[in-house]
Scaffold this motif. Sequence first.
Motif, PDB file in Angstrom:
ATOM      1  N   TRP A   1       0.824  -1.190   0.000  1.00  8.01           N
ATOM      2  CA  TRP A   1       0.000   0.000   0.000  1.00  8.01           C
ATOM      3  C   TRP A   1       0.870   1.256   0.000  1.00  8.01           C
ATOM      4  N   GLN A   2       0.285   2.345  -0.515  1.00  7.53           N
ATOM      5  CA  GLN A   2       0.905   3.648  -0.388  1.00  7.53           C
ATOM      6  C   GLN A   2      -0.181   4.688  -0.158  1.00  7.53           C
ATOM      7  N   LEU A   3      -0.045   5.445   0.920  1.00  9.06           N
ATOM      8  CA  LEU A   3      -1.000   6.511   1.184  1.00  9.06           C
ATOM      9  C   LEU A   3      -0.892   7.574   0.097  1.00  9.06           C
ATOM     10  N   SER A   4      -2.024   7.936  -0.494  1.00  8.52           N
ATOM     11  CA  SER A   4      -2.002   8.952  -1.545  1.00  8.52           C
ATOM     12  C   SER A   4      -2.905  10.136  -1.228  1.00  8.52           C
ATOM     13  N   SER A   5      -4.049   9.889  -0.581  1.00  9.68           N
ATOM     14  CA  SER A   5      -5.075  10.930  -0.466  1.00  9.68           C
ATOM     15  C   SER A   5      -5.596  11.022   0.963  1.00  9.68           C
ATOM     16  N   VAL A   6      -5.740  12.254   1.441  1.00 15.29           N
ATOM     17  CA  VAL A   6      -6.206  12.487   2.806  1.00 15.29           C
ATOM     18  C   VAL A   6      -7.394  13.435   2.789  1.00 15.29           C
ATOM     19  N   TYR A   7      -8.471  13.030   3.444  1.00 12.80           N
ATOM     20  CA  TYR A   7      -9.607  13.937   3.670  1.00 12.80           C
ATOM     21  C   TYR A   7      -9.664  14.300   5.143  1.00 12.80           C
TER      22      TYR A   7
ATOM     23  N   PHE B   1     -13.941  11.976  -3.321  1.00 14.56           N
ATOM     24  CA  PHE B   1     -14.339  10.774  -4.048  1.00 14.56           C
ATOM     25  C   PHE B   1     -14.297  10.970  -5.567  1.00 14.56           C
ATOM     26  N   LEU B   2     -14.604  12.161  -6.029  1.00 12.34           N
ATOM     27  CA  LEU B   2     -14.625  12.404  -7.473  1.00 12.34           C
ATOM     28  C   LEU B   2     -13.229  12.585  -8.052  1.00 12.34           C
ATOM     29  N   ASP B   3     -12.367  13.293  -7.342  1.00  6.12           N
ATOM     30  CA  ASP B   3     -11.062  13.679  -7.887  1.00  6.12           C
ATOM     31  C   ASP B   3      -9.881  12.938  -7.267  1.00  6.12           C
ATOM     32  N   GLY B   4     -10.114  12.254  -6.156  1.00  4.93           N
ATOM     33  CA  GLY B   4      -9.011  11.596  -5.468  1.00  4.93           C
ATOM     34  C   GLY B   4      -8.422  10.451  -6.278  1.00  4.93           C
ATOM     35  N   ASN B   5      -7.104  10.355  -6.271  1.00  5.00           N
ATOM     36  CA  ASN B   5      -6.397   9.324  -7.024  1.00  5.00           C
ATOM     37  C   ASN B   5      -6.043   8.159  -6.086  1.00  5.00           C
ATOM     38  N   PHE B   6      -7.055   7.368  -5.744  1.00  4.09           N
ATOM     39  CA  PHE B   6      -6.835   6.241  -4.841  1.00  4.09           C
ATOM     40  C   PHE B   6      -7.728   5.069  -5.231  1.00  4.09           C
ATOM     41  N   ASP B   7      -7.274   3.859  -4.864  1.00  2.00           N
ATOM     42  CA  ASP B   7      -8.008   2.628  -5.172  1.00  2.00           C
ATOM     43  C   ASP B   7      -8.929   2.220  -4.028  1.00  2.00           C
ATOM     44  N   ALA B   8      -8.457   2.436  -2.806  1.00  7.79           N
ATOM     45  CA  ALA B   8      -9.182   2.003  -1.615  1.00  7.79           C
ATOM     46  C   ALA B   8      -9.239   3.141  -0.615  1.00  7.79           C
ATOM     47  N   VAL B   9     -10.305   3.157   0.163  1.00  8.80           N
ATOM     48  CA  VAL B   9     -10.441   4.176   1.200  1.00  8.80           C
ATOM     49  C   VAL B   9     -10.591   3.494   2.553  1.00  8.80           C
ATOM     50  N   TYR B  10      -9.872   4.027   3.522  1.00  8.23           N
ATOM     51  CA  TYR B  10      -9.964   3.553   4.910  1.00  8.23           C
ATOM     52  C   TYR B  10     -10.723   4.606   5.699  1.00  8.23           C
ATOM     53  N   ILE B  11     -11.853   4.199   6.296  1.00  5.00           N
ATOM     54  CA  ILE B  11     -12.740   5.127   6.988  1.00  5.00           C
ATOM     55  C   ILE B  11     -12.638   4.899   8.495  1.00  5.00           C
ATOM     56  N   ALA B  12     -12.190   5.925   9.212  1.00  4.23           N
ATOM     57  CA  ALA B  12     -12.052   5.830  10.671  1.00  4.23           C
ATOM     58  C   ALA B  12     -12.619   7.081  11.319  1.00  4.23           C
ATOM     59  N   SER B  13     -13.767   7.499  10.825  1.00  2.62           N
ATOM     60  CA  SER B  13     -14.495   8.639  11.387  1.00  2.62           C
ATOM     61  C   SER B  13     -15.345   8.165  12.565  1.00  2.62           C
ATOM     62  N   PRO B  14     -16.062   9.058  13.261  1.00  5.61           N
ATOM     63  CA  PRO B  14     -16.974   8.608  14.324  1.00  5.61           C
ATOM     64  C   PRO B  14     -17.978   7.574  13.811  1.00  5.61           C
ATOM     65  N   ASN B  15     -18.394   6.662  14.679  1.00 11.95           N
ATOM     66  CA  ASN B  15     -19.237   5.534  14.290  1.00 11.95           C
ATOM     67  C   ASN B  15     -20.476   5.948  13.501  1.00 11.95           C
ATOM     68  N   SER B  16     -21.096   7.042  13.887  1.00 11.99           N
ATOM     69  CA  SER B  16     -22.348   7.449  13.260  1.00 11.99           C
ATOM     70  C   SER B  16     -22.170   7.869  11.807  1.00 11.99           C
ATOM     71  N   LEU B  17     -20.931   8.160  11.393  1.00 11.26           N
ATOM     72  CA  LEU B  17     -20.670   8.597  10.025  1.00 11.26           C
ATOM     73  C   LEU B  17     -20.263   7.450   9.104  1.00 11.26           C
ATOM     74  N   HIS B  18     -19.989   6.281   9.667  1.00 13.43           N
ATOM     75  CA  HIS B  18     -19.471   5.166   8.880  1.00 13.43           C
ATOM     76  C   HIS B  18     -20.389   4.789   7.725  1.00 13.43           C
ATOM     77  N   PHE B  19     -21.682   4.650   8.015  1.00 10.85           N
ATOM     78  CA  PHE B  19     -22.605   4.157   6.998  1.00 10.85           C
ATOM     79  C   PHE B  19     -22.653   5.066   5.777  1.00 10.85           C
ATOM     80  N   GLU B  20     -22.908   6.351   5.982  1.00  8.86           N
ATOM     81  CA  GLU B  20     -23.037   7.275   4.859  1.00  8.86           C
ATOM     82  C   GLU B  20     -21.740   7.354   4.063  1.00  8.86           C
ATOM     83  N   GLN B  21     -20.605   7.373   4.749  1.00  9.95           N
ATOM     84  CA  GLN B  21     -19.326   7.473   4.044  1.00  9.95           C
ATOM     85  C   GLN B  21     -18.995   6.179   3.305  1.00  9.95           C
TER      86      GLN B  21
END
Length: 335
Positions: free
Chosen positions: A26-32, A59-79
Amino acid sequence: MLRLGIIGTNWITKQFIDAAHETNEWQLSSVYSRTIQKAHDFGDLLGASEFFDDLTKFFLDGNFDAVYIASPNSLHFEQALDAIQHEKITIVEKPIVVNPTQWRKLESALKDYPKAKLFEAARHVHEPNFKVVQHAINNFDVVQGASLTYAKYSSRYDAVLNGEEPNIFSLDFAGGALQDLGVYVVYDAVAWFGMPEEVAYFPQKIRTRVDGKGTAILRYPQFDVTLNIGKIANSYVQSEIYGLKDTIVMDNAAELNSIRLYDERGEFTEIGTKPEKNPMVAEAQDFADVINHFDDEKNQNKYYEWLQLSRNVNKLMFNLRQNAGLYFTGEEDKD
């Protein structure tokens, strides 16, 4: 090399990125992040090349294959839903969702966007010692139950005592002991023993109305499993799984640093292996292997087994909360 985007700039995200880089897959490429400055502060030292404070542009412009989501629990579903709809490999910190309705919507989206994949980052399931315990259980002639404990005092409980309401102790953000630390022992129970026939959860609620600690009873046809969890106290009790005369003893049902098998004479054998310094290396490697070689039938089977396990864990988590009358702000499933 898999290009990784991240949502959530906290300590667990840093640990996952370090583990991912350690695998050389893996290589980190994009940060939100909510601010560009915070995205740079987090990602510059980890090799990120692009930064966003707008999730749509991420999501539209980011140059990444996979996203790792570690936001608060309530935001997981929508993201996670957003990521799937943009056909991204989607890795979400446990718990992915908070109720079965959300889970069904994610499954439906996966059918509509077959290039996307969904993984729940339950790191201990992928560690060698988790499999050591499973193997030892399978060798028991009889299983007579278990007592699994994971309780650690959260520094953020100090803020609660001072009148504040941190995300992890808020109904608005799907917080509480069961959702945070409890998911580890629920994963243990479901992976090692299957789905129980009956459940009960006895929470100790705190001022913010979430469960600060609690005890769950899972009833199986021939035995019970007790889960002891908490974020407002420390426990040093070992976890145990009972055979007929043999007992598996773990230092901790989530960390799994030490696994001992005791015989009828009270003598023990160390059956565990030395854990990795970073406990997320095994899952980062497993995810990469499946993603990079998904045409392999064995990897497809692993992926769908993990998805089924995640589905069952999240269903059981909801059943426990429902039994205790614990619902989060705006939650859909209440019957």
